[in-house]
Design an enzyme around this catalytic site. Sequence first.
Site, PDB file in Angstrom:
ATOM      1  N   LYS A 111       5.019 -10.308   4.404  1.00 49.14           N
ATOM      2  CA  LYS A 111       3.859 -10.820   3.673  1.00 49.14           C
ATOM      3  C   LYS A 111       2.803 -11.371   4.615  1.00 49.14           C
ATOM      4  O   LYS A 111       1.610 -11.302   4.321  1.00 49.14           O
ATOM      5  CB  LYS A 111       4.272 -11.921   2.681  1.00 49.14           C
ATOM      6  CG  LYS A 111       4.939 -11.388   1.439  1.00 49.14           C
ATOM      7  CD  LYS A 111       5.073 -12.471   0.379  1.00 49.14           C
ATOM      8  CE  LYS A 111       5.852 -11.972  -0.820  1.00 49.14           C
ATOM      9  NZ  LYS A 111       6.194 -13.062  -1.758  1.00 49.14           N
ATOM     10  N   LYS A 195       9.847   0.090  -1.351  1.00 48.49           N
ATOM     11  CA  LYS A 195      10.214  -0.560  -2.614  1.00 48.49           C
ATOM     12  C   LYS A 195       9.062  -0.452  -3.626  1.00 48.49           C
ATOM     13  O   LYS A 195       7.895  -0.587  -3.254  1.00 48.49           O
ATOM     14  CB  LYS A 195      10.515  -2.036  -2.317  1.00 48.49           C
ATOM     15  CG  LYS A 195      11.059  -2.827  -3.479  1.00 48.49           C
ATOM     16  CD  LYS A 195      11.179  -4.315  -3.116  1.00 48.49           C
ATOM     17  CE  LYS A 195       9.834  -4.996  -3.143  1.00 48.49           C
ATOM     18  NZ  LYS A 195       9.900  -6.473  -3.213  1.00 48.49           N
ATOM     19  N   LYS A 198       4.619  -4.426  -7.577  1.00 52.33           N
ATOM     20  CA  LYS A 198       3.396  -4.547  -8.376  1.00 52.33           C
ATOM     21  C   LYS A 198       2.194  -4.883  -7.510  1.00 52.33           C
ATOM     22  O   LYS A 198       1.056  -4.768  -7.955  1.00 52.33           O
ATOM     23  CB  LYS A 198       3.581  -5.569  -9.501  1.00 52.33           C
ATOM     24  CG  LYS A 198       4.031  -6.940  -9.041  1.00 52.33           C
ATOM     25  CD  LYS A 198       4.571  -7.795 -10.195  1.00 52.33           C
ATOM     26  CE  LYS A 198       5.443  -8.909  -9.623  1.00 52.33           C
ATOM     27  NZ  LYS A 198       6.200  -9.639 -10.627  1.00 52.33           N
TER      28      LYS A 198
END
Length: 331
Positions: A111, A195, A198
Site C-alpha cells: 500500500k 488478487k 475493489k
Amino acid sequence: KKIIFSGIQPSGAMTIGNYAGALRNWVKLIEEYDCFYCVVDMHAITVAQEPAILRKNTFEAVALLIACGVDPEKCALYIQSHVPAHAELTWVLNCNTMFGEARRMTQFKEKSSRHPENVNVGLFDYPVLQAADILLYQTNLVPIGADQKQHLELSRDLAIRFNSRYGETFAVPDAYIPLKESGGRIMSLAEPEKKMSKSDANENAYILLTDSPEVIVRKFKRAVTDSEARIAFHKTKPGVSNLLSIYSVFAKVSISEAEKQMQGLGYGDFKLRVADAVIAALKPIQDKYSRLVGDKEYINKVLDEGAEKARYAARKTLSKVYRKIGFYSTK
Ligand code: TYM
C-alpha cells in the site's frame, strides 16, 4: 462457545472476492458461535477518504452485510469507531509491537508503494489496530481471506507475547480461511495473477456484489483466459482456474464437479455459465439490499444495539489489560 470476530473496510462496494473469502463464512459461523462483525472505518482512513463518501459507504456496507445474511439478531454488527476500546487497546499493543515486525507486513509495503504520497503512521499501524479488534473480544476464530493471513499471524504473536509478559490475558485466535482454490483468494478477471480488489483501477477486474446482471455478463465476457480451449483447474491456467473457483463458490459445487459440468464447452459459453451462477446467487442479496438501504431507522437501531454489545465485551478485556500492565485504578 467459541467467539468469532471479523471486519471489513467500508471502502466502496464489496466484491465477490470479499464474499467468497470472508462474508460467506461470516454467515455460516453465525449459526453456531458468538460473532462480532465490524465495519472498520478506522482502518479505512489509513488511505485518503472523502468524508461524505466514507459516511455513505459505511452505512451502505452495513446494509449490504445484512443483505448477505449477517443477521443482526444473531451477532453484534457494529461500526469500529463506535467502540472506543479498539483505539485504546491499539495504544497498549503499539507499545508491545516492535517497529521491525510491523515493517515486515507485506500489505504495508504494497500500500505504501501504491500511495507514495500518503505513507502515514496509521497505515503502518494498520495491523496493530487489526490485532486490537481481534484480541478485544477473546476471539477464537477469525474468518478472513488468504491475503489477511500475515496480519492474523501478527495478532497471534502479540497475544502470545502479552500473555507471557503479563500473564494470561488474551485468547490466541486462529484464522478461518477457505482453501485458495475454493474462494480463499479470488483473482482479478483482467490479470489473474493478481488478487481481485475493489481498489483496482480497471473496473473489469472485479465483480461487485451490487453489479447488475448486464454488467456481470459483460465483465465475465472480458475475463482473461488463455489460448488453450481446455477447461481445467491447473496452475498454468490462472484465468480459467479462477473462473472455476468462482463457479464452485457461487454454484456451491466442488472444483472437480465444476470441471465436469463445463466439459466440452467453449470458453465463451463457459464464461456465461459462470456469470449465470454469480447472477443467481447475488439476486436475493441485491433484492434485500435495495430494501434495506432505504431503511435508515432500522440500520441505525441495529448499529446502536451492536455497538452496545461490543462495548460491553470490549470493556471487560480492556480493564483486564489495564490492570495487568499496571495502570492505576480507583476501583
Ligand atoms: P477488506 O475490507 O480489505 O476485506 C474484507 C475481507 O475480504 C477478504 N478478501 C478476499 N478474499 C478472497 N479473495 C479476494 N480477492 C479478497 N479480497 C478481499 C479479506 O481477506 C477480508 O477477510 N484488514 C481487513 C479488515 C479487518 C479485519 C480486522 C479482518 C480489520 N480488522 C480484524 C479480520 C479481523 C481487510 O483487509 O478487509
